[in-house]
Design an enzyme around this catalytic site. Sequence first.
Site, PDB file in Angstrom:
ATOM      1  CB  THR A  71      -0.936  -0.009   1.230  1.00 42.51           C
ATOM      2  OG1 THR A  71      -1.745  -1.191   1.164  1.00 42.51           O
ATOM      3  CG2 THR A  71      -1.822   1.216   1.281  1.00 42.51           C
ATOM      4  CG  ASN A 151      -7.341  -8.142  -4.230  1.00 45.52           C
ATOM      5  OD1 ASN A 151      -7.275  -7.438  -5.241  1.00 45.52           O
ATOM      6  ND2 ASN A 151      -8.039  -7.790  -3.177  1.00 45.52           N
ATOM      7  CD  GLN A 179      -3.429 -11.552  -3.758  1.00 45.79           C
ATOM      8  OE1 GLN A 179      -3.157 -12.749  -3.710  1.00 45.79           O
ATOM      9  NE2 GLN A 179      -3.840 -10.886  -2.689  1.00 45.79           N
ATOM     10  CB  ALA A 200       7.205  -9.858   2.940  1.00 44.74           C
ATOM     11  CG  HIS A 201       1.268  -9.737   4.305  1.00 41.59           C
ATOM     12  ND1 HIS A 201      -0.073 -10.037   4.407  1.00 41.59           N
ATOM     13  CD2 HIS A 201       1.329  -8.525   3.711  1.00 41.59           C
ATOM     14  CE1 HIS A 201      -0.787  -9.029   3.920  1.00 41.59           C
ATOM     15  NE2 HIS A 201       0.036  -8.105   3.485  1.00 41.59           N
ATOM     16  CB  THR A 237      15.951   2.880  11.135  1.00 46.41           C
ATOM     17  OG1 THR A 237      16.495   4.129  11.568  1.00 46.41           O
ATOM     18  CG2 THR A 237      16.957   1.770  11.332  1.00 46.41           C
ATOM     19  CB  CYS A 327     -13.473  -1.821   5.829  1.00 49.64           C
ATOM     20  SG  CYS A 327     -14.320  -1.920   7.396  1.00 49.64           S
TER      21      CYS A 327
END
Length: 377
Positions: A71, A151, A179, A200-201, A237, A327
């Site tokens: 996002t 998705n 996706q 990554a997730h 960082t 949502c």
Amino acid sequence: MNVFFDNAATTPIHPEVIKRMTEVLADIYGNPSSIHAFGRKAKCVLEQSRRTIAKAINAAPSDIFFTSCATESINMILKNAVRDLGIERIISSPTEHHAVTHTLDYLSRYKACEVIYLNVDSYGAPDVQQLKELLQDNSKKTLVSLMHGNNEIGTMSDLQYIGSLCAEYGVLFHSDTVQTMGKYPINVKDMGVHFLVGSAHKFHGPKGVGFAYIHAAHRIGPMILGGAQERGLRSGTENIAGIVAMARALEIAIQNMDINTVKITALRQSFKEQLMKAIPHVHFNGNQDNLFMPHVLSVSFPPHPNGDMLMMNLDLAGIAVSSGSACSSGAETGSHVLAAIGQSHDHKTIRFSFSSWNTEEEVQYVVAKIKELVKSN
Ligand code: PLP
């Protein structure tokens, strides 16, 4: 039995990724911006991870920028392409993820640029002929933003073809590849994309880390200002453990891509066949014949007195699935994707999404549960 059929929402972290991430959390705690040995060690794994991600999509490492999620990457690319590259018109699709549509609606609302949503067919695929016609008008500097795989309903776009159209008309091309990353071969050069994003997730890595690919010839400025990390494009960082974990997760996903695709395709087919037998008149949304992602299956159930309770009852039975869309509070909202393909509100639509961790036993259990729940009403 607990079953996780919500792998388009997120995926469990691969054990090898957890191991590597834990090692990094414990041992590599230097700040990569520090010039001492602790910092240099962190910088070293950071740059190794950048090379791994770059190799995975055939990009130059210097074109990869780490962010907190897809996002964020999408917001940065779309908003700053308008601000810094003089984009005056963005052409996209109403079936994109909200990370794209809400950003475009924001840009349109503040009159930053013109936004055009293409028509979509009944599978949710954007009208490429309309795109071609729009691109013939070259009076405004244009960016095309079209996702690789949807998705909610799994329909895929032919990025290579869209990329070739963008090249032919000299416009910029961004694709949300969240996706398909790690599930489908992605080659930024062949596909002719100038910007793409990953998270990554979605491929058995941790949450809270993503990346953006930004072609060197089309550099944008930063959205987040500060210590000028990520060569000034994204201050803050770096999430070293998350980034190393993302790179490892993508490496594992790519190594196992073919075998995973075969397994997931078989699970999906088996689930579909058993469901059609168990529940007459189920309808599958999105492309089912070609250009679809095997890990997503969107099912509309025929109108039923307790149809609205189906998802909750599946949850009570230990089965995790998704409604059309939800949502962040978890409350159900009407799906903009299902609305775009003209899906009737009478039908209860559920998205089942698979990973290579799922099994045929789980498929059988879920179909049996659905049958029981639909019959008992
Ligand atoms: N784009 C698509 C197609 C997605 O499925 C998602 C996540 O659901 C996103 C973007 C947003 O990803 P992230 O969770 O990394 O912000």
